[in-house]
Design a protein around this motif. Structure first.
Motif, short mmCIF file in Angstrom:
data_model
loop_
_atom_site.label_atom_id
_atom_site.label_comp_id
_atom_site.label_asym_id
_atom_site.label_seq_id
_atom_site.Cartn_x
_atom_site.Cartn_y
_atom_site.Cartn_z
N GLY A 128 0.81 -1.20 0.00
CA GLY A 128 0.00 0.00 0.00
C GLY A 128 0.85 1.25 0.00
N ILE A 129 0.33 2.32 0.60
CA ILE A 129 0.98 3.62 0.59
C ILE A 129 1.90 3.78 1.79
N THR A 130 3.11 4.22 1.54
CA THR A 130 4.02 4.68 2.59
C THR A 130 4.11 6.19 2.46
N PRO A 131 3.37 6.96 3.26
CA PRO A 131 3.18 8.38 2.99
C PRO A 131 4.29 9.28 3.52
N LEU A 132 5.17 8.76 4.36
CA LEU A 132 6.20 9.54 5.05
C LEU A 132 5.56 10.46 6.08
N TRP A 133 6.39 11.14 6.83
CA TRP A 133 5.93 11.85 8.02
C TRP A 133 4.93 12.95 7.73
N ILE A 134 5.15 13.74 6.69
CA ILE A 134 4.36 14.95 6.48
C ILE A 134 2.88 14.67 6.23
N ALA A 135 2.57 13.53 5.67
CA ALA A 135 1.18 13.27 5.26
C ALA A 135 0.46 12.26 6.14
N ARG A 136 1.04 11.90 7.25
CA ARG A 136 0.38 10.91 8.11
C ARG A 136 -0.79 11.54 8.88
#
Length: 325
Positions: free
Chosen positions: A317-325
């Motif tokens: 799935g998606i690994t959004p990184l910190w900014i978009a969690r």
């Protein structure tokens, strides 16, 4: 004055009627965002910009989808993310706009000394190289024309498609997309010069997407979605696997200015497609991603705003990184 075309252009007229595999052939897919508005992790994943680009990896094969806006954004971001592009030969350009084509020449020049085939072939939809004219006068607005001429001088090749085409087993281009649903308005200014000298308001007729026929359903990667998200998904499904579930949508979807009423309609359609992952970047807008998440009923971990360095991976799935969690 309209610029004269001197680039190399190969026209490919290919249709979706080819024999399809009995089972979806793509079982290993990873898409990494290299240019979009947000930077994912502080000090770790490059710079954001008002552009779009993504690295597509299907098994051992790779494609660069769009090239970002500023000349060196994708070059620098790829380096920071340790994603060398010297073995990538093929580039897909979703449409002519400079925020998707601005990095092409810099990337080609950066890698061709190491590998003359690096980023040497570009796929476009029919119309990407047509003249764009101001409302008054004959000034050429299509900056991709000059980019294409410089690309040809570097030994590069432009391949134009006016219909769906399978680049590799399970990896498709939609070709230009019909506007069945009234989703997107033409550009606010400017005209496109069609063959025969026909001048029309520019609705970006060449806009196309990549489609992956995966074991989990279709995955669709869009650059800006000027043709409309639902029009794009319907074309993808009709061309690749009629009736298939749309597992994931990734990229620029041009929803930032869409009304809540239209977003509700879009979300209802996405639910009918069986959408399971939404990774909206670039011109999608932030609020529309969360609006659609609510309408479709997606859990938080399955619908995120895209950021530089964020990924979608089949099975993960998606690994959004910190900014978009």
């Amino acid at each position: 004055m309209i610029l004269r075309r001197s680039f190399v252009l190969v026209v490919a007229v290919l249709f979706a009627g080819s024999i399809r595999a009995a089972e979806p052939p793509v079982c290993d897919l990873r898409i990494t965002l290299l240019s979009t508005n947000l930077a994912g992790n502080p000090g770790m994943s490059g710079m954001g910009e008002g552009g779009f680009a993504a690295l597509v990896q299907v098994g051992e094969q790779q494609w660069l989808f769009d090239t970002g806006h500023r000349a060196e954004t994708v070059l620098n971001n790829a380096a920071e993310l340790d994603l060398p592009l010297d073995e990538v030969t093929d580039v897909v350009v979703s449409h002519n706009h400079i925020d998707h084509t601005g990095g092409l020449i810099t990337l080609r020049e950066a890698w061709r000394e190491q590998n003359s085939s690096a980023l040497s072939r570009v796929y476009v939809g029919r119309g990407a190289l047509w003249s764009r004219l101001a409302d008054v006068g004959e000034t050429e607005w299509n900056e991709f024309v000059a980019i294409s001429e410089a690309f040809a001088r570097s030994g590069g090749e432009i391949v134009e498609h006016d219909a769906p085409v399978e680049l590799s087993p399970g990896v498709w281009l939609t070709g230009p997309i019909k506007r069945i649903h009234d989703e997107q308005s033409p550009m606010r200014s400017g005209h496109v010069l069609w063959p025969g000298g026909i001048r029309r308001r520019d609705d970006v007729p060449e806009d196309m997407a990549m489609v992956f026929d995966t074991t989990d359903g279709l995955v669709v990667l869009a650059g800006c979605g000027h043709a409309g998200l639902i029009n794009t998904l319907e074309k993808a499904r009709d061309a690749v696997r009629p009736g298939a579930k749309v597992h994931a949508v990734i990229g620029g979807l041009h929803l930032a200015s869409m009304s809540d009423e239209k977003l509700d309609w879009t979300g209802e359609k996405l639910s009918e497609f069986g959408l399971e992952h939404l990774h909206g970047a670039h011109c999608t807008g932030i609020a529309p991603v969360y609006h659609l998440r609510e309408v479709v009923g997606l859990p938080r971990e399955s619908a995120h705003v895209g950021a530089v360095g964020s990924t979608f991976e089949l099975g993960t799935g998606i690994t959004p990184l910190w900014i978009a969690r």
